[in-house]
Design a protein around this motif. Structure first.
Motif, PDB file in Angstrom:
ATOM      1  N   LEU A 224       3.429   9.588  -9.105  1.00  0.00           N
ATOM      2  CA  LEU A 224       3.818   8.289  -8.558  1.00  0.00           C
ATOM      3  C   LEU A 224       3.274   8.138  -7.145  1.00  0.00           C
ATOM      4  N   VAL A 225       2.820   6.924  -6.801  1.00  0.00           N
ATOM      5  CA  VAL A 225       2.427   6.599  -5.440  1.00  0.00           C
ATOM      6  C   VAL A 225       2.916   5.184  -5.128  1.00  0.00           C
ATOM      7  N   SER A 226       3.802   5.045  -4.146  1.00  0.00           N
ATOM      8  CA  SER A 226       4.230   3.718  -3.696  1.00  0.00           C
ATOM      9  C   SER A 226       3.185   3.155  -2.745  1.00  0.00           C
ATOM     10  N   ASP A 227       3.026   1.819  -2.742  1.00  0.00           N
ATOM     11  CA  ASP A 227       2.088   1.208  -1.801  1.00  0.00           C
ATOM     12  C   ASP A 227       2.838   0.435  -0.720  1.00  0.00           C
ATOM     13  N   SER A 228       2.094  -0.149   0.201  1.00  0.00           N
ATOM     14  CA  SER A 228       2.706  -0.842   1.337  1.00  0.00           C
ATOM     15  C   SER A 228       3.207  -2.235   0.989  1.00  0.00           C
ATOM     16  N   HIS A 229       3.040  -2.663  -0.254  1.00  0.00           N
ATOM     17  CA  HIS A 229       3.448  -3.999  -0.668  1.00  0.00           C
ATOM     18  C   HIS A 229       4.694  -3.982  -1.556  1.00  0.00           C
ATOM     19  N   GLY A 230       5.332  -2.841  -1.671  1.00  0.00           N
ATOM     20  CA  GLY A 230       6.518  -2.755  -2.510  1.00  0.00           C
ATOM     21  C   GLY A 230       6.231  -2.438  -3.955  1.00  0.00           C
ATOM     22  N   GLY A 231       4.977  -2.180  -4.287  1.00  0.00           N
ATOM     23  CA  GLY A 231       4.617  -1.823  -5.652  1.00  0.00           C
ATOM     24  C   GLY A 231       4.538  -0.322  -5.836  1.00  0.00           C
ATOM     25  N   VAL A 232       4.305   0.097  -7.075  1.00  0.00           N
ATOM     26  CA  VAL A 232       4.205   1.521  -7.374  1.00  0.00           C
ATOM     27  C   VAL A 232       3.107   1.759  -8.403  1.00  0.00           C
ATOM     28  N   TRP A 233       2.304   2.780  -8.140  1.00  0.00           N
ATOM     29  CA  TRP A 233       1.306   3.258  -9.089  1.00  0.00           C
ATOM     30  C   TRP A 233       1.923   4.370  -9.915  1.00  0.00           C
TER      31      TRP A 233
END
Length: 328
Positions: free
Chosen positions: A141-150
């Protein structure tokens, strides 16, 4: 420690280290070493027994602990809360990956779906039956700076869920078995799988890197790290180390040219860590090595209790923590 098989390392921000270990026979799996070299092993009932596979923090300096027997939260004041299938909406107790979303919420990757726990304590479960998640087994898992998640899955490829709840599924990576994810400073994402390396650009276009296009000796990228200069390092299971520079050049480093041993049978480069000086720490099945920004190599063997390196973590002061298999 109850076991020498290190599965997760996490800097506590005060010069200390949290250590998650693989355990057997119901032994405790969480250890803390303070900056003063004081060791604490956390046992039941504070922590469910069995192995610790993932560690993350929150904005209150608390610690999230993913185990094979549930999810645990330890507050900064030392209070413990245990979440499992009996008292929460967790679909299973085996936790593979954790990622803070930047808003004090937590993304949780399990063997049976993706879970989100909000800062207010609400649980949401995503699986292939109620969402566009392509596979139930989550590997990274990787969260991004826009509130989303990979979301990297075991057999369903790569997925992205944005802050508005919309999903994007990426079928172009050369293998559906995602092993590792790494974000970069340009809001791009490097995707390592058992059968290739892919880069997702900030416009969502994917570039698949084939062996004939790169210096990759095999179409494998199982360990990824960034250096302080913005370059990417790729470790392969059997064939060595590759650098992708900021000028889009590919460079292959044969481990034998630098005295770095790579064993047969998949015990190759298992972990990578870039430092502030532009150098790179390299853990393999037999060695610990350091490559300076100037290209000088140093191999470390004699002082290690075991040479199979599984995890590397910086202490924030140019020191290095090393997790090995069978040696601490």
């Amino acid at each position: 420690m109850s076991s020498n098989e290190i599965r997760a390392l996490f800097n506590d921000g005060n010069g200390g280290l949290w250590i998650g270990v693989e355990t057997y026979g119901g032994q405790p799996g969480l250890v803390h070493r303070s900056a003063n070299n004081d060791w604490t092993v956390y046992k039941s009932p504070e922590l469910p027994v069995f192995s610790v596979y993932s560690l993350s923090s929150d904005d209150s300096k608390g610690l999230w602990i993913g185990t094979e027997n549930g999810l645990v939260y330890r507050s900064a004041s030392g209070e413990w809360t245990i979440y499992n299938t009996n008292n929460s909406q967790l679909p299973v107790n085996h936790i593979n990956a954790l990622s803070n979303d930047g808003s004090n919420g937590l993304w949780i990757g399990t063997d049976n779906g993706l879970v989100y726990r909000s800062a207010s304590g609400e649980w949401t479960i995503y699986n292939p039956n109620n969402s566009d998640l392509p596979y139930h087994g989550i590997s990274s898992l990787v969260s991004d700076s826009h509130g989303g998640v990979w979301v990297g899955t075991h057999w369903g490829g790569l997925a992205y869920r944005n802050v508005n709840g919309q999903w994007m599924i990426f079928d172009d990576p050369p293998d559906s078995r995602i092993t590792t994810l790494l974000s970069d400073s340009r809001e791009g994402l490097w995707i390592g799988s058992q059968n290739g390396l892919t880069y997702r650009h900030d416009n969502n276009e994917l570039t698949v890197y084939e062996p004939e296009q790169t210096a990759l000796p095999l179409n494998l990228g199982t360990a990824l790290a960034r250096d302080s200069l913005g370059g990417l390092w790729i470790g392969t299971p059997w064939s060595g180390l590759v650098q992708y520079t900021t000028t889009s050049e590919w460079k292959y480093y044969d481990p034998y040219d630098f005295g770095l041993s790579i064993q047969d049978g998949g015990e190759g480069i298992s972990s990578l860590l870039g430092d502030k000086q532009g150098g790179l720490w390299i853990g393999t099945g037999t060695d610990l090595a350091y490559r300076s920004v100037n290209g000088n190599w140093t191999i470390y063997q004699s002082d290690l209790p075991k040479n199979f390196i599984q995890a590397l973590e910086s202490d924030g002061n140019n020191g290095l923590w090393i997790g090995t298999s069978g040696g601490g």
